[in-house]
Design a protein around this motif. Sequence first.
Motif, PDB file in Angstrom:
ATOM      1  N   ALA A  13       0.848  -1.181   0.000  1.00 17.19           N
ATOM      2  CA  ALA A  13       0.000   0.000   0.000  1.00 17.19           C
ATOM      3  C   ALA A  13       0.885   1.234   0.000  1.00 17.19           C
ATOM      4  O   ALA A  13       0.538   2.253  -0.550  1.00 17.19           O
ATOM      5  N   LEU A  14       2.054   1.104   0.627  1.00 19.17           N
ATOM      6  CA  LEU A  14       2.907   2.286   0.661  1.00 19.17           C
ATOM      7  C   LEU A  14       3.712   2.444  -0.612  1.00 19.17           C
ATOM      8  O   LEU A  14       4.270   3.486  -0.850  1.00 19.17           O
ATOM      9  N   SER A  15       3.807   1.374  -1.382  1.00 19.52           N
ATOM     10  CA  SER A  15       4.711   1.540  -2.512  1.00 19.52           C
ATOM     11  C   SER A  15       4.045   2.297  -3.641  1.00 19.52           C
ATOM     12  O   SER A  15       4.494   2.245  -4.747  1.00 19.52           O
ATOM     13  N   ASN A  16       2.978   3.001  -3.321  1.00 18.29           N
ATOM     14  CA  ASN A  16       2.531   3.954  -4.335  1.00 18.29           C
ATOM     15  C   ASN A  16       3.418   5.174  -4.185  1.00 18.29           C
ATOM     16  O   ASN A  16       4.151   5.290  -3.234  1.00 18.29           O
ATOM     17  N   HIS A  17       3.268   6.140  -5.152  1.00 19.84           N
ATOM     18  CA  HIS A  17       4.234   7.234  -5.076  1.00 19.84           C
ATOM     19  C   HIS A  17       3.754   8.318  -4.134  1.00 19.84           C
ATOM     20  O   HIS A  17       3.524   9.425  -4.554  1.00 19.84           O
ATOM     21  N   THR A  18       3.562   7.993  -2.863  1.00 17.28           N
ATOM     22  CA  THR A  18       3.244   9.090  -1.945  1.00 17.28           C
ATOM     23  C   THR A  18       4.570   9.692  -1.551  1.00 17.28           C
ATOM     24  O   THR A  18       5.572   9.002  -1.462  1.00 17.28           O
ATOM     25  N   ASP A  19       4.559  10.970  -1.298  1.00 15.81           N
ATOM     26  CA  ASP A  19       5.845  11.587  -0.989  1.00 15.81           C
ATOM     27  C   ASP A  19       6.111  11.486   0.507  1.00 15.81           C
ATOM     28  O   ASP A  19       6.018  12.458   1.239  1.00 15.81           O
ATOM     29  N   MET A  20       6.393  10.268   0.965  1.00 17.75           N
ATOM     30  CA  MET A  20       6.718  10.153   2.385  1.00 17.75           C
ATOM     31  C   MET A  20       8.210  10.269   2.491  1.00 17.75           C
ATOM     32  O   MET A  20       8.944   9.562   1.813  1.00 17.75           O
ATOM     33  N   LEU A  35      12.376   7.320 -11.068  1.00 17.22           N
ATOM     34  CA  LEU A  35      13.561   7.030 -10.269  1.00 17.22           C
ATOM     35  C   LEU A  35      13.949   8.328  -9.581  1.00 17.22           C
ATOM     36  O   LEU A  35      13.979   9.372 -10.221  1.00 17.22           O
ATOM     37  N   LYS A  36      14.248   8.225  -8.275  1.00 17.45           N
ATOM     38  CA  LYS A  36      14.568   9.462  -7.563  1.00 17.45           C
ATOM     39  C   LYS A  36      15.989   9.375  -7.012  1.00 17.45           C
ATOM     40  O   LYS A  36      16.291   8.472  -6.221  1.00 17.45           O
ATOM     41  N   ASN A  37      16.834  10.292  -7.424  1.00 18.87           N
ATOM     42  CA  ASN A  37      18.190  10.441  -6.877  1.00 18.87           C
ATOM     43  C   ASN A  37      18.915   9.118  -6.687  1.00 18.87           C
ATOM     44  O   ASN A  37      19.358   8.799  -5.586  1.00 18.87           O
ATOM     45  N   LEU A  38      19.036   8.359  -7.762  1.00 25.06           N
ATOM     46  CA  LEU A  38      19.736   7.085  -7.663  1.00 25.06           C
ATOM     47  C   LEU A  38      21.240   7.370  -7.672  1.00 25.06           C
ATOM     48  O   LEU A  38      21.722   8.075  -8.545  1.00 25.06           O
ATOM     49  N   THR A  39      21.968   6.842  -6.708  1.00 24.70           N
ATOM     50  CA  THR A  39      23.425   6.959  -6.763  1.00 24.70           C
ATOM     51  C   THR A  39      23.995   5.579  -6.493  1.00 24.70           C
ATOM     52  O   THR A  39      23.729   4.998  -5.434  1.00 24.70           O
ATOM     53  N   ALA A  92       8.367  -0.584  -9.279  1.00 25.04           N
ATOM     54  CA  ALA A  92       9.368   0.061  -8.417  1.00 25.04           C
ATOM     55  C   ALA A  92      10.410   0.786  -9.256  1.00 25.04           C
ATOM     56  O   ALA A  92      11.254   1.485  -8.726  1.00 25.04           O
ATOM     57  N   GLY A  93      10.358   0.589 -10.576  1.00 28.33           N
ATOM     58  CA  GLY A  93      11.296   1.311 -11.430  1.00 28.33           C
ATOM     59  C   GLY A  93      12.419   0.453 -11.975  1.00 28.33           C
ATOM     60  O   GLY A  93      13.444   0.976 -12.396  1.00 28.33           O
ATOM     61  N   LYS A 133       9.934   2.067  -4.861  1.00 30.33           N
ATOM     62  CA  LYS A 133       9.403   3.391  -5.178  1.00 30.33           C
ATOM     63  C   LYS A 133      10.474   4.277  -5.807  1.00 30.33           C
ATOM     64  O   LYS A 133      10.557   5.457  -5.500  1.00 30.33           O
ATOM     65  N   GLY A 134      11.291   3.691  -6.693  1.00 25.89           N
ATOM     66  CA  GLY A 134      12.241   4.506  -7.439  1.00 25.89           C
ATOM     67  C   GLY A 134      13.472   4.907  -6.662  1.00 25.89           C
ATOM     68  O   GLY A 134      14.216   5.786  -7.094  1.00 25.89           O
ATOM     69  N   GLN A 135      13.677   4.280  -5.485  1.00 26.96           N
ATOM     70  CA  GLN A 135      14.895   4.604  -4.738  1.00 26.96           C
ATOM     71  C   GLN A 135      15.620   3.311  -4.376  1.00 26.96           C
ATOM     72  O   GLN A 135      15.021   2.237  -4.387  1.00 26.96           O
ATOM     73  N   VAL A 136      16.900   3.449  -4.042  1.00 33.94           N
ATOM     74  CA  VAL A 136      17.651   2.256  -3.653  1.00 33.94           C
ATOM     75  C   VAL A 136      17.243   1.901  -2.229  1.00 33.94           C
ATOM     76  O   VAL A 136      17.421   2.695  -1.307  1.00 33.94           O
ATOM     77  N   ALA A 137      16.680   0.699  -2.041  1.00 38.79           N
ATOM     78  CA  ALA A 137      16.308   0.309  -0.680  1.00 38.79           C
ATOM     79  C   ALA A 137      17.458  -0.478  -0.058  1.00 38.79           C
ATOM     80  O   ALA A 137      17.855  -0.230   1.064  1.00 38.79           O
TER      81      ALA A 137
END
Length: 1492
Positions: A845-852, A1270-1274, A1291-1292, A1462-1466
């Motif tokens: 449910a959280l893996s939608n693109h909410t800006d948390m 994708l957000k700020n992938l490094t 998830a991208g 969600k587009g970030q490295v977990a």
Amino acid sequence: MLLGCCGSDLSNQTFHTDRPDLPECFQLSVLSWLPCIYLWVVCPIYIFYLKRSNRDYIMMSIMNRIKTALGLLLSIVCWTDLFYTFHELRQGHSQPPIYLITPLVLGMTMLLATFLIQYERLRGVQSSGVLFIFWFLSVLCAIVPFRSKILQASSQVRISLRFTTFYFYFGLVACELILCCFNEKPPLFSNVVTDPNPCPETTAGFLSTITFWWFTSMAIKGYKMPLETKDLWSLKERDSSKITVPKLLKEWEKELTKAKRYVCESSPEEVEVLLSNPKAASRQPSFLRALIRAFGPYFLIGSAYKLLQDVITFVNPQLLRMLILFTKQKGAPDWWGYSLAFLMFFTAFLQTLILHQHFQYCFVTGMNVRTAVIGAIYRKALVITNAAKRSSTVGEVVNLMSVDAQRFMDLTTFLNMLWSAPLQIMLALYFLWQNLGPSVLAGVAVMIMLIPLNVEQMQYKDSRIKLMNEILNGIKVLKLYAWENSFKEKVLAIRQKELQVLRKTAYLGALSTMVALTSFAVYVTVDENNTLDAEKAFVSLSLFNILRFPLNMLPQVISSIVQASVSLKRIQNFLSHDELDPNSVDRKNTAAVTVVNGKFAWAKGDPPILHNINMMVPNGSLLAVVGHVGCGKSSLLSALLGEVEKLEGEVSIRGSVAYVPQQAWIQNATLRDNILFGKPYNEQKYQCVLEACALTPDLEVLPGGDMTEIGEKGINLSGGQRQRVSLARALYSDTDVYLLDDPLSAVDAHVAKHIFDNLIGPEGVLKSKTRILVTHGISFLPQVDNIMVMVEGRVSEMGSYQELLKQNGAFAEFLRNYALEDIVEEEEATGRELIQDEELFPDDALSNHTDMVDNEPVINETKREQISIISADGENLRSRSVRRHGCSQRKHSEQQEKKKPQDMQKLIQTETMETGRVKTKVYLEYAKAVGILLSVLICFLYGCQSAAAIGANIWLSQWTNDASTNMTKENVHMRVGVYAALGIAQGILVMMSSFTLAMGNIGAARKLHHDLLTNKFHTPQSFFDTTPIGRIINRFSKDIYVIDEALPATVLMFLATFFVSLSTMIVIIASTPIFAVVIAPLAFIYVFVQRFYVATSRQLKRLESVSRSPIYSHFSETVTGCSVIRAYGRHSSFVLMSDMKVDENQKSYYPGIVSNRWLGVRIEFIGNCIVLFAALFAVTGKDTLSPGLVGLSVSYALQVTMSLNWMVRMTSDLESNIVAVERVKEYAETKTEAPWEVEDKKPPPEWPMEGNVEFHDYSVRYREGLDLVLKNLTLSVKGGEKIGIVGRTGAGKSSMTLCLFRLLEAAAGEITIDKVKISEIGLHDLRSKLTIIPQEPVLFSGTLKMNLDPFEKYSDEEVWRALEHSHLHKFVSNQPAKLELECSEGGENLSVGQRQLVCLARALLRKTRILILDEATAAIDLETDDLIQSTIRTQFEDCTVFTIAHRLNTIMDYTRVLVLDKGQVAEFDTPANLLSQRGIFYGMAKDAGLTQ
């Protein structure tokens, strides 16, 4: 005879008086009987027609009563006359018998007319043409006696009762005529018109119908503001698909049964003969016959009109002859000249009305044929067998619908020319022969020599469209492999051939203009001993003008017929394909699914693919089917659906079926419509379905929730989402049997587990249904009721999991190899599974693109809480699992509320449509494409040509005047010489102008297509995601076709008619200057009408072309999904949808035809006025004018009607056809991606040496205005590392690979490979150095070698080596064609797994430093998967490999694993470390049963 009736005393008043009068005998006999004869002849046919027509009766109205009363009065008046004659006889005045006969006949006829008035009322006729013509004729015939009666009265002849009755009679007939112009009320019990916008034609009166007055309202509306769809009238019932398609199909069925009967009736010996001699057996069902039977009768009415018109055409030249004679005779009375002038006007006007009625009938037939053909093809496409599908690709069938159906439509409008042209030619020749004698034949000989034909172009166009269709479908792959150039070359090669054919036709066309010239030259030289006078010359000239039209048309008609016969054959072949046998699957029996001794093949002649299949699936059980790639698992499901040929055995299924294909089929509709699939919406059930298919979280991500529109082929959903939508559709349909073809391969491990548990498994929503699941996943096998193992098209073992393990056969072997750990027994797992399932969901449910911001800990918190809640919960497991499958109603409704306010974004924008005038810019664009200099030259040449023509004709008029001054003999050589010189000059100019025009047009066509193609290869991927392929194909087929063929013809005609009209005006004004006065008002009316028309017609054309695309889009969508449509039994509703789309299209086409008729009648009326005034002025100035000039001006005027009408038609055709240029330009100028090569930034040829890849703060979005994916992938990857990428759907993961190829351009940050920033180098330089094995394997039709190596860079050995490593060696070497194996469109003749292996072979050939695998293992069984993995490990040992994995066991031994969320490295670490961290990766591994 007449004299006997009339008595002999009624003599003729002479012709040469100022007050001419016809003999009374003639008045009483011929003039009175003409209307009567007409009515009595027409009456029986008309009454029969009325009997057949089934409208209701009309109530008696006041008007009807008056009409009837007048009719009765008329007959009384006639009887009065009769009794008066009897009275005279009694008195002893003997009268000639005519005085008895005529009143009697008239009285009877008036009674008949009165009877018809009432009979029409009872049959519901609102306005009668038959009676109108009758009253009109009566009035016309009564005018002459009326005048002579007045003349007699003024010269004091004694007035008898007959005078009085005649005045009465005349008055009453005139009243009847006036009343006949008005309409009656509609019939009493007519169907209530629920139609919001009915077509006024149905209620229009007779006069309104023949002059098309009823269309005026739309013309005005279209002039005031651009028309929109809502302004269009509904289609008339008889033109709709509902009526026309069944009509054709019924006839076609008859043809088919006839052909079958023919085959059955022939005796065995005959059959032998027939087989040995294929020609004899060609008793094929004839589609032509079916068409003729269905639409012939209506079409014949049009033909009858045409016949009438042809005859009338020849009246005018005869009148012209009389007019020239009249100018010669000095003493002729003026009234004769005037009556000739009016007669010319009247015949011309009548001809106009009749001609346009003819056109109307033809065009409507054409429209019906198109509707019916499209309908028939659509219905057929839903039921053809696989073998038939192989022979006609989607592209070809779409072409059948678009081009071939259009061909028929164009042909019907011309078809009458086939008999009418020879008829006109014969009549013209007969009159010419009378004029000129045998010298006519020379001209005819030339005409016959110049009839050119063309056929071959169609096949090039076909192959070009087919190729384009594939290119557009696989554009992503072309971009990824940087293969665009190779394919562009292929398209241009075909195009080159196509244009050569066009060029040939154009040049032949240019030659055919020599005809008239030759006829004249020969005629002049032969006739030099004859005097050529005005009468001969100009009558011949106007006859030649009549002749020119059918002669120009004949080649067109013949080539059109040749093309249509090609189309006919193609359609006939398509409609004669075998259909699937609806009874191959038996629908009633006890067990749910049984197959006994089944043997199946894809097509009748093919080797069988499944041998002795025996299976019985009890009601409500779950059967898993496992086996290697290509062993026949999907084929088995097809066999159960009845999609393949059943050679022997029987199949039966009980109840309804739902089918989930291996590659999900998604419609271009909203997500909700895709799931409902025509079932009514039920909120609670719907939410249940979404929950079970794990779609709830995805809905939160999509911009419009479940109302998001999904692109063609589900382009804006990820592979996993598509598959889940497909599952949801099956679940919602709520059927008895579920056939699932590997639905779990495209989704991630934990989602697969969720779906299996909630949907398919023993605890799922479907637990009471019968399910057959094809699968490659091992982890689910313990939970199924039965397992069936397939090997090479046979069932090798079958039984439950435990039984198969005990048997220790192939299956047990298979398991031992692949289960990394022993599979956990069900009992212990349940508890842990439950906990895990609950913790899986907050995650989702959280893996939608909410800006948390920083939401990792939150998730962990939630998990911990939930675990404690669950352990505190005292319920036993059973009840808890029940709770798990209930629907969380409350949570959902809230979420729906939350969705509402967001504005929904449409993905696919509706096709843009220009409104208003076509901008001058577009014409300039076309002129530019032709070449500016060439354009000017063409216009200049046309001007010269007209000048030469006028010169020749004026010279001719001078020459004819020699005859009156008796100078003929001396001047003949000079006259002939100059005339011939001018004629030859004209001929040469005409040739040159058409020649240069043809060159210019072909050049333009080449350039425009080239620009369009080049641009489409350079267009970024996002364009293809948001634009339906049908729309792009429409540009490449329809619009290019217009530019190739329709536009040049239009430009040619336009220039020709424009200059003809211009020269006409000049000639008439030169010969009779007073004519200039009339020109002004006529020109004003002309421009006025033309403005109205063009505004309306242009917009109608645009509406029509916009409503055309959906027909084709919907069609190609249907063809790809036809197995799904059939499985769900949604056949008929799709047919309805297609019919609706066709009707929508015809709705804008029909007013378009009528607008042409409306215009034609009005413009030709103006032309007729020009004829009238030219003749009148010729009469008034007859003393000053030489007969030559009279002939000149009137023969030109007769020509002008035609050319004015054509000119307006051409202006509007030019406008509507130039729209094609506008549309092609629009797509040739879309935004392009970065250049393919950047010269100064070229990387060194051996780059990348090491294969280090680094992402710095990298962000990306799919399109402007969407969220970041994708957000700020490094992260940085060393050369040679093997990286696995995992994460939930959306998830991208795939986006990350697209970024490496720059299919998506960075929103921020950058990627470097071996210290080179990829954003700076050319796209081809980058893409040719990376290799991808994409998610969906795409093959192009062509040889296998071409698919592996389109640029032919590699030798055959290298290709074979690649095939060996990709484990296709055995398959390919078994094929007779080896590497030349033809792949069908989209690679349909290989299984999905084999296609995937072909993609692997591509990668092995390219062998670059960096390899990307995108879920490449999804459609492959574990064994092959293992082979691929080992190949990758050995062959790409020193390369950097990125793998997007769904099966975790493939990446367990990789260097590192990247977990995206969600587009970030977990998480990003080695697999071992990640497992010990107990994070997301650990959870996934546990789902897959890889850890404890």
